[in-house]
Scaffold this motif. Structure first.
Motif, PDB file in Angstrom:
ATOM      1  N   VAL A 231       0.840  -1.202   0.000  1.00  0.00           N
ATOM      2  CA  VAL A 231       0.000   0.000   0.000  1.00  0.00           C
ATOM      3  C   VAL A 231       0.880   1.259   0.000  1.00  0.00           C
ATOM      4  O   VAL A 231       0.367   2.367  -0.102  1.00  0.00           O
ATOM      5  N   GLY A 232       2.202   1.068   0.105  1.00  0.00           N
ATOM      6  CA  GLY A 232       3.120   2.213   0.017  1.00  0.00           C
ATOM      7  C   GLY A 232       3.606   2.726   1.360  1.00  0.00           C
ATOM      8  O   GLY A 232       3.932   3.900   1.490  1.00  0.00           O
ATOM      9  N   LYS A 233       3.662   1.849   2.315  1.00  0.00           N
ATOM     10  CA  LYS A 233       4.101   2.284   3.651  1.00  0.00           C
ATOM     11  C   LYS A 233       5.537   2.819   3.624  1.00  0.00           C
ATOM     12  O   LYS A 233       5.836   3.853   4.203  1.00  0.00           O
ATOM     13  N   SER A 234       6.403   2.075   2.949  1.00  0.00           N
ATOM     14  CA  SER A 234       7.819   2.476   2.949  1.00  0.00           C
ATOM     15  C   SER A 234       8.018   3.807   2.230  1.00  0.00           C
ATOM     16  O   SER A 234       8.809   4.649   2.660  1.00  0.00           O
ATOM     17  N   THR A 235       7.294   3.978   1.132  1.00  0.00           N
ATOM     18  CA  THR A 235       7.400   5.249   0.406  1.00  0.00           C
ATOM     19  C   THR A 235       6.946   6.402   1.302  1.00  0.00           C
ATOM     20  O   THR A 235       7.548   7.480   1.319  1.00  0.00           O
ATOM     21  N   LEU A 236       5.911   6.147   2.043  1.00  0.00           N
ATOM     22  CA  LEU A 236       5.388   7.168   2.946  1.00  0.00           C
ATOM     23  C   LEU A 236       6.432   7.511   4.021  1.00  0.00           C
ATOM     24  O   LEU A 236       6.661   8.683   4.344  1.00  0.00           O
ATOM     25  N   ILE A 237       7.066   6.471   4.529  1.00  0.00           N
ATOM     26  CA  ILE A 237       8.093   6.694   5.560  1.00  0.00           C
ATOM     27  C   ILE A 237       9.272   7.478   4.983  1.00  0.00           C
ATOM     28  O   ILE A 237       9.770   8.422   5.598  1.00  0.00           O
ATOM     29  N   ASN A 238       9.665   7.120   3.767  1.00  0.00           N
ATOM     30  CA  ASN A 238      10.729   7.890   3.111  1.00  0.00           C
ATOM     31  C   ASN A 238      10.340   9.354   2.993  1.00  0.00           C
ATOM     32  O   ASN A 238      11.163  10.254   3.156  1.00  0.00           O
ATOM     33  N   ARG A 239       9.096   9.590   2.696  1.00  0.00           N
ATOM     34  CA  ARG A 239       8.585  10.948   2.567  1.00  0.00           C
ATOM     35  C   ARG A 239       8.677  11.660   3.921  1.00  0.00           C
ATOM     36  O   ARG A 239       9.104  12.805   4.013  1.00  0.00           O
ATOM     37  N   PHE A 240       8.318  10.962   5.003  1.00  0.00           N
ATOM     38  CA  PHE A 240       8.350  11.548   6.343  1.00  0.00           C
ATOM     39  C   PHE A 240       9.771  11.887   6.778  1.00  0.00           C
ATOM     40  O   PHE A 240      10.023  12.939   7.355  1.00  0.00           O
ATOM     41  N   ILE A 241      10.686  10.946   6.546  1.00  0.00           N
ATOM     42  CA  ILE A 241      12.033  11.181   7.053  1.00  0.00           C
ATOM     43  C   ILE A 241      12.871  12.020   6.090  1.00  0.00           C
ATOM     44  O   ILE A 241      14.005  12.371   6.378  1.00  0.00           O
ATOM     45  N   GLY A 242      12.282  12.321   4.937  1.00  0.00           N
ATOM     46  CA  GLY A 242      12.915  13.271   4.039  1.00  0.00           C
ATOM     47  C   GLY A 242      14.190  12.762   3.404  1.00  0.00           C
ATOM     48  O   GLY A 242      15.074  13.512   3.060  1.00  0.00           O
ATOM     49  N   ARG A 243      14.356  11.477   3.316  1.00  0.00           N
ATOM     50  CA  ARG A 243      15.525  10.973   2.595  1.00  0.00           C
ATOM     51  C   ARG A 243      15.177   9.617   2.023  1.00  0.00           C
ATOM     52  O   ARG A 243      14.174   9.012   2.365  1.00  0.00           O
ATOM     53  N   ARG A 244      16.045   9.180   1.155  1.00  0.00           N
ATOM     54  CA  ARG A 244      15.772   7.912   0.495  1.00  0.00           C
ATOM     55  C   ARG A 244      16.636   6.828   1.107  1.00  0.00           C
ATOM     56  O   ARG A 244      17.771   6.655   0.732  1.00  0.00           O
ATOM     57  N   GLU A 245      16.131   6.168   2.070  1.00  0.00           N
ATOM     58  CA  GLU A 245      16.846   5.035   2.640  1.00  0.00           C
ATOM     59  C   GLU A 245      16.552   3.827   1.757  1.00  0.00           C
ATOM     60  O   GLU A 245      15.574   3.783   1.047  1.00  0.00           O
ATOM     61  N   ALA A 246      17.448   2.868   1.847  1.00  0.00           N
ATOM     62  CA  ALA A 246      17.200   1.653   1.078  1.00  0.00           C
ATOM     63  C   ALA A 246      16.207   0.770   1.820  1.00  0.00           C
ATOM     64  O   ALA A 246      16.565  -0.189   2.483  1.00  0.00           O
ATOM     65  N   ILE A 247      14.963   1.158   1.767  1.00  0.00           N
ATOM     66  CA  ILE A 247      13.960   0.312   2.396  1.00  0.00           C
ATOM     67  C   ILE A 247      13.384  -0.598   1.319  1.00  0.00           C
ATOM     68  O   ILE A 247      12.885  -0.138   0.304  1.00  0.00           O
ATOM     69  N   VAL A 248      13.466  -1.871   1.532  1.00  0.00           N
ATOM     70  CA  VAL A 248      12.932  -2.822   0.563  1.00  0.00           C
ATOM     71  C   VAL A 248      11.415  -2.819   0.676  1.00  0.00           C
ATOM     72  O   VAL A 248      10.878  -2.797   1.770  1.00  0.00           O
ATOM     73  N   GLU A 249      10.776  -2.776  -0.443  1.00  0.00           N
ATOM     74  CA  GLU A 249       9.311  -2.819  -0.418  1.00  0.00           C
ATOM     75  C   GLU A 249       8.848  -4.136   0.200  1.00  0.00           C
ATOM     76  O   GLU A 249       9.555  -5.138   0.190  1.00  0.00           O
ATOM     77  N   ASP A 250       7.666  -4.090   0.732  1.00  0.00           N
ATOM     78  CA  ASP A 250       7.138  -5.297   1.380  1.00  0.00           C
ATOM     79  C   ASP A 250       7.011  -6.446   0.401  1.00  0.00           C
ATOM     80  O   ASP A 250       6.610  -6.266  -0.738  1.00  0.00           O
ATOM     81  N   ILE A 251       7.361  -7.598   0.891  1.00  0.00           N
ATOM     82  CA  ILE A 251       7.104  -8.798   0.101  1.00  0.00           C
ATOM     83  C   ILE A 251       5.993  -9.540   0.813  1.00  0.00           C
ATOM     84  O   ILE A 251       6.141  -9.895   1.981  1.00  0.00           O
ATOM     85  N   PRO A 252       4.876  -9.729   0.149  1.00  0.00           N
ATOM     86  CA  PRO A 252       3.754 -10.371   0.837  1.00  0.00           C
ATOM     87  C   PRO A 252       4.205 -11.703   1.446  1.00  0.00           C
ATOM     88  O   PRO A 252       4.944 -12.461   0.828  1.00  0.00           O
ATOM     89  N   GLY A 253       3.807 -11.951   2.652  1.00  0.00           N
ATOM     90  CA  GLY A 253       4.111 -13.232   3.280  1.00  0.00           C
ATOM     91  C   GLY A 253       5.424 -13.250   4.027  1.00  0.00           C
ATOM     92  O   GLY A 253       5.706 -14.147   4.797  1.00  0.00           O
TER      93      GLY A 253
END
Ligand code: DC
Length: 651
Positions: A231-253
């Motif tokens: 649903v875009g949680k990581s993108t949202l968090i990147n937006r909040f913290i104002g930088r692009r961390e290497a957060i891997v998108e969720d993998i279902p399961g």
């Protein structure tokens, strides 16, 4: 054990009221150690016993118990509740004598330490030897004073008996406090003095609160970001913290650990917690919430539930909502992937989740994220559930290569070095070290950076300066090391400027003093005059790290600098100083007009920031003049001081 705040000071300075109020505000426990001494005295008087051995025996039969709820602190001796009776005059008359008995102090020390150890979140402890004997590692030590007149007025307001000469009684207690050998009233050397003569209770509490905040002793609030995968949680968090961390998108399961990031919005700091995949198992009717998400719901202060607005709420979303509701925490519904007006009107279906108004955002493009953050910040509790700092002062040891930073660290620490993890839950490397010297433990920030050799390829300068920058961000005070045996360089001055710009306290160490001869010394004096003029306020300590010469000078210099860095000048004092200053030297006339200065206020600490209000433009030179005189009047050795002029129309 949680955060320990120790408050001491002469009788009548407001210790009890301040301690209780701070404990209530923080949701912590409270311990009045004076009440323990009073209870022992009460016991001795009841049994008409004098000798400490007898008193200890009586204590075994009727142990003292203190209930440390700041709303209603109570004290028991055996089964008897003595909260009121220990305030009587016979106890007050005898408590000094009883509390001076070493055996009694020893016994009560044990009880006090037990109560402190049991306080999970934090505790405010008031009393004589707290900061020096009972809890020498307390995260914050306050020495609360007030002059005799105002203490007299306050005490008189508290007691009904008008016959008592309060002033004389306080005066004689001051005398006892200052002469008693066992537990004289002394200010711990790392304590902050708060003079409450001109402060009312709420101002005093605010001052303590300001220090707690500044030192990160109040747990930050945690916002858990929850929702199905993708649903875009990581993108949202990147937006909040104002930088692009290497957060891997969720993998279902796949369940990921909860990851926390610190972020700041509108002056409030908080933690966002990424909960990874929120696993829904459609095995028949049950949908299992992933363990990680379950724990996140437990640990967080605010729950932010993200739904893909383009997909809409699925059945499993609704089941998840029921889980969220059960948590009984502020809940924010976020419809993500809303890139424009049209998508927003499509997304209104989210109202049907019954979670109130959805916040529509495009995490990817930023649309709506400011409003969302505004709202999140409004929902944050004042004190959150994140772990707080340990209270050790944070020191950045910086300087250009080869000036002897590592040797200095070794000279200071001897063998007492321990590597520590950084703030729990963040993703930084474990590169801080706790180092004990001069009677305190200090947290040296990012010492791993010091071990790197300086012979790397080009670009090193740039990275070294980035590293210095980020160490400075986390530090409270910087130790800038210079090589006294060589001319001061551009690079040295750049480091010093960085400290000033970061607004941190600073001590300058002139290292390799063993190599400084008479000639070099003359030369150095000239260089200091020429180059270090703008940071005249910083203390300079001459050291020879190699031999350990003068290494004991650093701790006092650090304490002075930190003390100045957090100092607050009472508004009344500030304005009487300013009034006199303007009277003697008014601001220069400009274009035939004489600007008027109305008043000044200290807008903040760490570093001290002053705002001067005037009706017109004031020249920079006059601003610097004010700063200089402020320093002359109030000290501020070791800290930058910021003075801003604000033009204000008189209303
Ligand atoms: O804060 P109070 O007036 O209730 O304290 C009672 C007395 O106990 C006071 O005279 C000093 C003594 N005392 C002490 O010796 N050590 C403490 N930690 C607290 C109080």
């Amino acid at each position: 054990m949680g955060v320990v705040v120790a408050i001491d000071g002469p009788s009548g300075a407001g210790k009890s009221s301040t301690s209780k109020a701070v404990a209530i505000r923080a949701g912590w426990n409270y311990l009045d150690t004076g009440a323990l001494y009073r209870a022992v005295t009460w016991l001795a008087l009841e049994h008409k016993i004098e000798a400490s051995a007898q008193i200890l025996l009586a204590l075994q039969k009727s142990p003292i118990r203190f209930e440390s709820d700041p709303h209603n602190p109570q004290i028991f001796v055996g089964e008897e509740q003595v909260t009121q009776s220990i305030r009587g005059s016979s106890v007050t008359e005898n408590v000094s004598r009883i509390s001076a008995m070493p055996e009694i102090r020893h016994e009560l020390l044990k009880i006090q330490r037990e109560i402190i150890d049991k306080a999970e979140k934090g505790i405010v402890v008031e009393g004589r030897d707290i900061a020096t004997v009972v809890a020498p590692d307390a995260a914050l030590k306050i020495f609360l004073t007030a002059d005799l007149d105002s203490r007299t007025v306050r005490r008189e307001g508290e007691i009904d008996d008008k016959e008592i000469d309060v002033r004389a009684s306080l005066d004689s207690r001051d005398l006892i406090d200052s002469t008693r050998e066992i537990s004289p009233l002394v200010m711990a050397r790392d304590a902050v003095e708060i003079d409450s003569t001109y402060l009312d209770l709420s101002e005093t509490i605010d001052r303590v609160w300001e220090l707690l905040r500044e030192r990160s002793l109040l747990g930050l609030p945690i916002v858990a970001i929850l929702g199905r995968p993708n649903v875009g949680k990581s993108t949202l968090i990147n937006r909040f913290i104002g930088r692009r961390e290497a957060i891997v998108e969720d993998i279902p399961g796949v369940t990921r650990d909860r990851v926390q990031y610190e972020c700041e919005w509108g002056g409030r700091r908080f933690i966002v917690m990424d909960t990874g995949g929120w696993e829904a198992k459609p095995d028949g009717i049950s949908i299992a919430v992933s363990a990680g998400a379950e724990v996140a719901m437990e640990e967080a202060d605010v729950l932010a539930f993200v739904v893909d607005a383009q997909v809409g709420a699925l059945d499993e979303d609704e089941i998840l909502v029921q889980h969220l509701r059960k948590a009984k925490k502020p809940l924010i519904l976020i419809g993500n992937k809303v890139d424009g007006e049209r998508e927003e009107s499509d997304a209104h279906g989210l109202w049907s989740l019954g979670l109130g108004e959805p916040y529509f955002v495009s995490a990817l493009h930023g649309r709506g994220s400011g409003d969302l953050l505004d709202h999140i910040v409004k929902e944050l509790p004042e004190v959150g559930r994140a772990g707080s700092a340990d209270g050790f002062r944070r020191v950045a040891l910086i300087g250009r290569p080869n000036v002897g930073k590592s040797s200095l660290l070794n000279a200071l620490a001897g063998t007492q070095r321990s590597l520590v993890d950084d703030v729990a839950g963040t993703t930084r490397d474990p590169v801080d070290e706790l180092i004990e010297f001069g009677g305190s433990t200090w947290r040296f920030i990012d010492t791993a950076g010091l071990k790197k050799r300086a012979n790397q390829a080009s670009g090193t300068d740039y990275y070294a300066s980035l590293r210095t920058q980020s160490a400075l961000e986390r530090a409270e005070v910087a130790v800038v090391v210079l090589d006294a045996s060589e001319p001061i360089t551009e690079q040295d001055l750049r480091v010093i400027t960085m400290v000033e710009e970061a607004g941190k306290a600073m001590v300058i160490v002139m290292n390799k003093w063993d190599l400084v001869d008479e000639d070099r010394r003359d030369q150095l004096d000239k260089e200091i005059d020429r180059h270090l003029d703008q940071v005249e306020w910083a203390q300079r300590v001459n050291v020879a790290a190699k031999t350990g010469w003068h290494r004991d000078r650093l701790a006092p210099a650090l304490r002075t600098a930190l003390d100045s860095w957090e100092r607050r000048v009472p508004t009344a004092k500030l304005n009487s100083f300013l009034g006199a200053l303007i009277g003697a030297t008014p601001p220069p006339v400009r274009a035939g007009k004489a600007p008027k200065i109305y008043y000044a206020t200290q807008a903040g600490i760490a570093p001290p920031k002053f705002v001067v209000f005037s009706n017109g433009w004031i020249e920079a030179s006059y601003r610097r003049f004010i700063e200089r005189r402020l320093r002359e009047e109030f000290g501020f050795a070791g800290t930058p001081v910021q003075v801003a002029i604000r033009v204000k129309e008189r209303d």
